[in-house]
Structure formats: structure tokens, C-alpha cells
Design an enzyme around this catalytic site. Structure first.
Site, PDB file in Angstrom:
ATOM      1  N   ARG A 183       0.858  -1.184   0.000  1.00 41.56           N
ATOM      2  CA  ARG A 183       0.000   0.000   0.000  1.00 41.56           C
ATOM      3  C   ARG A 183       0.898   1.239   0.000  1.00 41.56           C
ATOM      4  O   ARG A 183       1.686   1.442   0.920  1.00 41.56           O
ATOM      5  CB  ARG A 183      -0.898  -0.011   1.244  1.00 41.56           C
ATOM      6  CG  ARG A 183      -1.723   1.240   1.388  1.00 41.56           C
ATOM      7  CD  ARG A 183      -2.648   1.250   2.610  1.00 41.56           C
ATOM      8  NE  ARG A 183      -3.294   2.546   2.641  1.00 41.56           N
ATOM      9  CZ  ARG A 183      -3.349   3.353   3.690  1.00 41.56           C
ATOM     10  NH1 ARG A 183      -2.858   2.979   4.860  1.00 41.56           N
ATOM     11  NH2 ARG A 183      -3.912   4.536   3.605  1.00 41.56           N
TER      12      ARG A 183
ATOM     13  N   HIS B 150      -3.177  10.993   0.588  1.00 41.37           N
ATOM     14  CA  HIS B 150      -2.629  10.757   1.925  1.00 41.37           C
ATOM     15  C   HIS B 150      -1.954  12.063   2.383  1.00 41.37           C
ATOM     16  O   HIS B 150      -0.741  12.132   2.543  1.00 41.37           O
ATOM     17  CB  HIS B 150      -1.652   9.580   1.899  1.00 41.37           C
ATOM     18  CG  HIS B 150      -1.383   8.963   3.247  1.00 41.37           C
ATOM     19  ND1 HIS B 150      -1.517   7.609   3.502  1.00 41.37           N
ATOM     20  CD2 HIS B 150      -0.990   9.511   4.428  1.00 41.37           C
ATOM     21  CE1 HIS B 150      -1.208   7.355   4.770  1.00 41.37           C
ATOM     22  NE2 HIS B 150      -0.883   8.489   5.353  1.00 41.37           N
TER      23      HIS B 150
ATOM     24  N   GLU C 236      -7.598   8.602   6.387  1.00 38.75           N
ATOM     25  CA  GLU C 236      -7.763   9.248   7.692  1.00 38.75           C
ATOM     26  C   GLU C 236      -8.304  10.691   7.648  1.00 38.75           C
ATOM     27  O   GLU C 236      -7.579  11.650   7.935  1.00 38.75           O
ATOM     28  CB  GLU C 236      -6.435   9.221   8.461  1.00 38.75           C
ATOM     29  CG  GLU C 236      -6.016   7.830   8.873  1.00 38.75           C
ATOM     30  CD  GLU C 236      -4.810   7.822   9.821  1.00 38.75           C
ATOM     31  OE1 GLU C 236      -4.230   8.896  10.074  1.00 38.75           O
ATOM     32  OE2 GLU C 236      -4.466   6.748  10.323  1.00 38.75           O
TER      33      GLU C 236
ATOM     34  N   ASN D  78      -7.574   1.956  10.049  1.00 39.51           N
ATOM     35  CA  ASN D  78      -6.255   2.109  10.654  1.00 39.51           C
ATOM     36  C   ASN D  78      -6.465   2.071  12.158  1.00 39.51           C
ATOM     37  O   ASN D  78      -7.281   2.831  12.690  1.00 39.51           O
ATOM     38  CB  ASN D  78      -5.614   3.452  10.276  1.00 39.51           C
ATOM     39  CG  ASN D  78      -5.270   3.531   8.793  1.00 39.51           C
ATOM     40  OD1 ASN D  78      -5.404   2.545   8.066  1.00 39.51           O
ATOM     41  ND2 ASN D  78      -4.833   4.694   8.355  1.00 39.51           N
TER      42      ASN D  78
ATOM     43  N   TYR E  74      -4.461   2.027  15.967  1.00 37.62           N
ATOM     44  CA  TYR E  74      -3.242   2.100  16.766  1.00 37.62           C
ATOM     45  C   TYR E  74      -3.525   2.022  18.262  1.00 37.62           C
ATOM     46  O   TYR E  74      -2.856   1.335  18.992  1.00 37.62           O
ATOM     47  CB  TYR E  74      -2.479   3.407  16.479  1.00 37.62           C
ATOM     48  CG  TYR E  74      -1.894   3.455  15.092  1.00 37.62           C
ATOM     49  CD1 TYR E  74      -0.672   2.858  14.817  1.00 37.62           C
ATOM     50  CD2 TYR E  74      -2.574   4.086  14.042  1.00 37.62           C
ATOM     51  CE1 TYR E  74      -0.130   2.883  13.543  1.00 37.62           C
ATOM     52  CE2 TYR E  74      -2.031   4.111  12.757  1.00 37.62           C
ATOM     53  CZ  TYR E  74      -0.811   3.507  12.515  1.00 37.62           C
ATOM     54  OH  TYR E  74      -0.283   3.520  11.250  1.00 37.62           O
TER      55      TYR E  74
ATOM     56  N   GLU F  73      -3.732  -0.008   8.268  1.00 35.20           N
ATOM     57  CA  GLU F  73      -2.541   0.349   9.050  1.00 35.20           C
ATOM     58  C   GLU F  73      -2.687  -0.215  10.451  1.00 35.20           C
ATOM     59  O   GLU F  73      -3.778  -0.198  11.034  1.00 35.20           O
ATOM     60  CB  GLU F  73      -2.364   1.874   9.193  1.00 35.20           C
ATOM     61  CG  GLU F  73      -1.964   2.590   7.937  1.00 35.20           C
ATOM     62  CD  GLU F  73      -1.774   4.102   8.145  1.00 35.20           C
ATOM     63  OE1 GLU F  73      -1.498   4.524   9.290  1.00 35.20           O
ATOM     64  OE2 GLU F  73      -1.910   4.836   7.156  1.00 35.20           O
TER      65      GLU F  73
END
Ligand code: NAG
Ligand code: NAG
Ligand code: NAG
Ligand code: NAG
Ligand code: NAG
Length: 491
Positions: free
Chosen positions: A97, A142, A187, A327, A329, A395
Site C-alpha cells: 500500500r 494521503h 484518515e 487504521n 493504533y 494500518e
């Protein structure tokens, strides 16, 4: 470092698990790794590329970057893309990606002066991937909008929708024969809330409660317009798939008394983007509309600061994704906050206070405490709210200062892959693929090169930018090769 030598140190062991499944990944499940253009390419003023908002911010306000660095050279992937592909080959991943830099294609963002050299760069990267049997997954945006468009308001200018569509059209025309996985935008919260609402990302406008909502409104329309462009004009001949990637933070009520506040935060952080596209009703989440409208009225606004979609726009945006990119985290504890202040801001609108629980291990990054169970809960939350969409983890990764013997990163990957497998097997969440962020150490936005997420270490003091596999590269390679989670403590 010799990968083969380290391999012998790893023993595949399932331990004494009480789980009903054996940590094998489902058939057809895809593994990949990722980067983005500004974070790795460098060549900021080469090959006909125009200036973007990160070039401008890092050059004018280096004080905002932890180590005063920038992406002028970064990992030099513009020249070293073949090495990047070779690393993907070494890892054995099925896809890579990467993102396409808008000002490398249209230097000023407008649809004239097409930069053939920029297009050729991505064409060569895609060919190199395909020649090595690796699926290219391309993110169209991005975070690097051309500065010339930013001068006209960037994502807060409604005309950005047209410019974004023309940019995407060139990509479909020239690369769509070979790229079958597209992510329109990466995002949106980070783009709009952090970039336009405060100063945690470029363009660092710091106009919370106004610019963030305008940005989001146009961004959702721009995404939908590009989806429709593909669906109506390219899908039949190109047969690809188009998704949208949202950053998830798992907000958990501090006590059951706080569950409403945590749910409101989930809706106003994640649902802001997911509800218009993935819910069966479409539009912004009802709680978000209510809270912003109520605060706006108290402040004397004649209408809500959250713009309204027309019924036609709601229908136009609804359903415009073939998959959801997630994504993930980190997580936060949450409770309701009774701000009676009248200052205009996103946090004053959502009325939620959140923090990192002191029981969760911290990383080098101040925003990042570790809570793998939050990943599983977030996946379940998505399944329940949005009718179980196909999800790709686009991600997931861990920051440190750049250790080669990165055992903490291995722990992070193992625990999150386990949480994801639990969600797949125990909870029937539709997760189709997983992306380790990142292929290599790179420019981590406001944290410069001080916080590193790479599977490969990059020596930024060496003009050649040599890449060296870390322990985690080997760990990930083993998982991809065996298609089974190596569930053994390595320390
Ligand atoms: C794990 O389970 C899968 C699915 O039931 C099975 O196909 C596979 O052979 C098992 N693997 C091992 C190593 O036991
Ligand atoms: C950002 O905006 C807030 C709210 O208006 C203000 O208090 C703060 O000083 C601003 N920060 C900077 C660095 O301008
Ligand atoms: C389109 O792609 C799907 C997989 O994504 C494949 O099953 C199908 O055969 C393809 N159709 C055509 C016409 O290429
Ligand atoms: C969170 O809940 C705990 C246990 O009920 C309580 O002791 C603590 O004060 C709460 N934290 C906050 C910030 O309200
Ligand atoms: C995509 O195109 C198909 C075929 O024309 C259509 O049935 C479908 O509704 C379109 N999707 C969206 C979200 O408009």
C-alpha cells in the site's frame, strides 16, 4: 543483518491456548505493508512535482516538527523504489500500500499541466510490483494537497471536489489497467480535525469547530464523487475495488455510567466519516448533528456550524465504498464533560473528556497507549453499526526510536494480530486483510524522524539511505510465510 540466520531462533508454538481456533489466518486473507508519498519519496522539488502543504509547513514552521526535519529527501523512495519492492518481496507480502502525491501529477492541483514524469514514476513502481507478484494498493490522497489549492482554502473550498475528481480520473485512465485496489482518502479525522481544526497536521489552521467541519463536508463529497466516477465509468472495464480508510481510536467508558459519552465520542470521531458512507441511513450521526447544533445555537449561530447535506447528497454519499479501510493504533478512556463555556471548538461540541489509562503500556509517542483488546472491540463496534462491511486493516503498527532488536514492536504486532483473529473467528467480523505500518522508518509528521514505525530501519544520516531489516521484519515474514500467528514470547 542476515534474515536466514535469525530465522532459526524462531520456533512456531501455539502454547497452551484456550481458544477454539489455532491462530491460522483464513484462506484468501491478504497480508501487506504500507507507506505514504510524503513520508518516503523525498525528491520534493524533482521530476516536475509541485509544492504541497507539508513542504510549506516544514519549510516555514520547522519549529512545529519535533526534530525540525522535513520530507525533502526522506527515504528517497523516488529513486529507490526498486529497493522498496525488493523489501516487500523479502517479507513475502501479497500487497504493498503506497500513496500517490497529488502535486506530482498535477503540480498546482488544477487539471492542466499534467506532469507526465510523475505519472511515469508511479507507473514504474506499479510495474515493478506486478513483475514481482505483489498487488499494488494505491491511496489517492494521503495528506499532501497541492499548496496552490490550499491557498484557495484547500479542503474547505467546495470546488476541491472537482479538482479531486479530475486528479483521480487521470489515475484511473493511466494506472487503472494495473491497480485494482484504490483507497480514495486516508484518515479524514487527521486531515480535517488535526490539520484544519488544530495544529497537529498541515496546514495547521487551528480553526476548530468551523474549518474541520467544512473540510469534512467537502472531503466526504469528494470521496463519493470519485467512487461514482469509478463505479460509472471505469468499473466495467477495470474491475477494481474502491474503499475509504478511517483511523479508529477505541473510546471506552470509564464506567458504565460513562458509556453514553464513549459512544458519543465513537460517533463523533469515527461515525463522522463512517455513518455517511457505511450506515443504512447515511448522513452524519444523529448525535453529532444534535450536539453541534445545540452548542451552535447557544453561541448565537443562526445555523449549526456542522454543514447540512441535502437529501440528494445523503443518497449520493451513502454506500460509496466497496470496503472499509481501518487504521488502528490506540485506545482511550472516556467520560462525559459538562463544558458550559461558549468557545467554538470540536471538543466543546462533543463534550467528552478522554485519556490514556495508566494501566496500559505507553509507547514513545505521547498519544499512544497500548490496548489490543480495544482493537477487537472496535472491530465488533463496526460490525454492529454498519452491517458487517468487508474490512481491510490498512494500518497497524508501533513507534519507537529506531531499535533494530525491536522486541516491543513484535509484541505489539502479535497481540494485535491475535485480537484481530479473535474478532474474525470468535466474533465473525469480516476482516479480509492486514497491513503492517510501516515498510520502513519514515517521516512521522509532527514527530519527524524521532518516532519510527518501520519493519526496516533507515539510516537517515547516510545519503544512500540504506535499509536494514529489524527483528520485526523477520517476525512478520514468518507469519506471512506460515499464515499462522507465532504465539510465543520472544524475550
Ligand atoms: C488450523 O486450522 C485450520 C482450519 O481448521 C486447518 O486447515 C489447519 O490445518 C490447522 N493448522 C494447524 C497447524 O493445525
Ligand atoms: C489555537 O486556537 C486556540 C483557540 O482559539 C487558541 O487558544 C490558541 O492560542 C491557538 N494556538 C495557536 C498556536 O495559535
Ligand atoms: C473481476 O474481479 C473479480 C475478483 O475481484 C473476479 O472474480 C472476476 O472474475 C473479475 N471479472 C472480470 C470480468 O475480470
Ligand atoms: C474512572 O473511574 C474510576 C473507578 O470508578 C474512578 O476512580 C476515577 O476517578 C474515574 N476517572 C475519572 C477521570 O473520572
Ligand atoms: C455502482 O454501479 C452499479 C451498477 O451500475 C449500481 O447498481 C450501484 O448502485 C452503484 N453503486 C453506487 C453506490 O452508486
Amino acid at each position: 543483518m542476515d534474515l536466514a540466520l535469525i530465522t532459526v531462533a524462531f520456533v512456531l508454538s501455539l502454547g497452551t491456548s484456550s481458544f477454539a481456533y489455532n491462530y491460522t489466518f483464513p484462506e484468501g486473507f491478504l497480508f501487506g505493508t504500507a507507506t505514504s508519498a510524503y513520508q518516503v519519496e523525498g525528491a520534493w522539488i524533482e521530476g516536475g512535482k509541485g509544492e504541497n502543504i507539508w513542504d510549506r509547513l516544514t519549510h516555514e514552521r520547522p519549529d512545529l516538527i519535533l526534530d525540525q526535519s522535513n520530507g525533502d529527501v526522506a527515504c528517497d523512495s523516488y529513486h529507490k523504489y526498486k529497493e522498496d519492492v525488493a523489501m516487500c518481496v523479502e517479507l513475502g507480502v501479497q500487497f504493498y500500500r503506497f500513496s500517490i502525491s497529488w502535486p506530482r501529477i498535477y503540480p498546482h492541483g488544477f487539471s492542466y499541466n499534467l506532469n507526465k514524469e510523475g505519472l511515469l514514476y508511479y507507473s514504474k513502481l506499479v510495474d515493478e510490483l506486478l513483475a514481482n507478484g505483489i498487488i499494488p494498493v494505491a491511496t489517492i490522497y494521503h495528506w499532501d494537497i497541492p499548496q496552490a489549492l490550499q491557498d484557495l482554502g484547500g479542503w474547505t473550498n467546495p470546488l476541491v471536489v472537482n479538482h479531486f475528481v479530475e486528479y483521480a480520473r487521470v489515475l484511473f485512465d493511466n494506472l487503472g489497467d494495473r491497480i485494482k485496489y484504490w483507497i480514495t482518502i486516508n484518515e479524514p479525522s487527521q486531515i480535517c480535525q488535526e490539520g484544519y481544526g488544530n495544529m497537529d497536521k498541515a496546514p495547521a489552521l487551528n480553526l476548530s469547530g468551523i474549518a474541520d467541519y467544512l473540510c469534512g463536508h467537502n472531503l466526504l463529497k469528494a470521496h463519493a464523487a470519485v467512487y461514482h466516477l469509478y463505479n460509472d465509468t471505469y468499473r466495467e472495464s477495470q474491475n477494481g475495488t474502491v474503499g475509504f480508510t478511517i483511523n479508529g481510536v477505541w473510546y471506552e467508558g470509564n464506567s458504565t455510567y460513562d458509556d453514553d459519552a464513549a459512544e458519543r465520542m465513537m460517533q463523533m470521531y469515527f461515525g463522522w466519516w463512517a455513518h455517511p458512507i457505511f450506515s443504512s441511513q447515511g448522513d452524519y450521526p444523529p448525535v453529532m448533528k444534535t450536539f453541534v447544533a445545540r452548542k451552535s445555537a447557544a453561541q448565537g449561530y443562526r445555523r449549526s456550524r456542522l454543514p447540512e447535506f441535502t437529501p440528494e447528497e445523503i443518497e449520493y454519499i451513502k454506500g460509496t465504498a466497496d470496503f472499509m479501510g481501518l487504521n488502528f493504533y490506540t485506545a482511550r478512556k472516556a467520560k462525559g464533560a459538562e463544558y458550559d463555556g461558549l468557545e467554538v471548538s470540536y471538543s466543546n461540541d462533543h463534550q467528552v473528556e478522554s485519556w490514556i489509562d495508566r494501566d496500559w503500556p505507553m509507547t514513545i509517542a505521547p498519544w499512544f497507549g497500548i490496548n489490543p483488546l480495544g482493537f477487537r472491540k472496535h472491530l465488533n463496534w463496526i460490525k454492529e453499526r454498519y452491517n458487517s462491511p468487508d474490512i481491510y486493516i490498512t494500518e497497524n503498527g508501533y513507534p519507537d526510536a529506531g531499535e533494530i532488536d525491536d522486541f516491543d514492536r513484535i509484541d505489539y504486532y502479535r497481540e494485535h494480530l491475535k485480537a484481530m483473529l479473535d474478532a474474525i473467528y470468535e466474533d465473525n467480523v469480516n476482516v479480509r486483510g492486514y497491513t503492517a505500518w510501516s515498510l520502513m522508518d519514515n517521516f512521522e509528521w509532527m514527530f519527524g524522524y524521532a518516532h519510527r514505525f518501520g519493519l526496516y530501519y533507515v539510516d537517515l544520516t547516510d545519503p544512500q539511505r540504506p535499509r536494514t531489516p529489524k527483528r520485526s521484519a523477520l517476525y512478520y515474514k514468518e507469519i506471512v510465510r506460515t499464515r499462522q500467528l507465532t504465539y510465543e514470547k520472544l524475550k
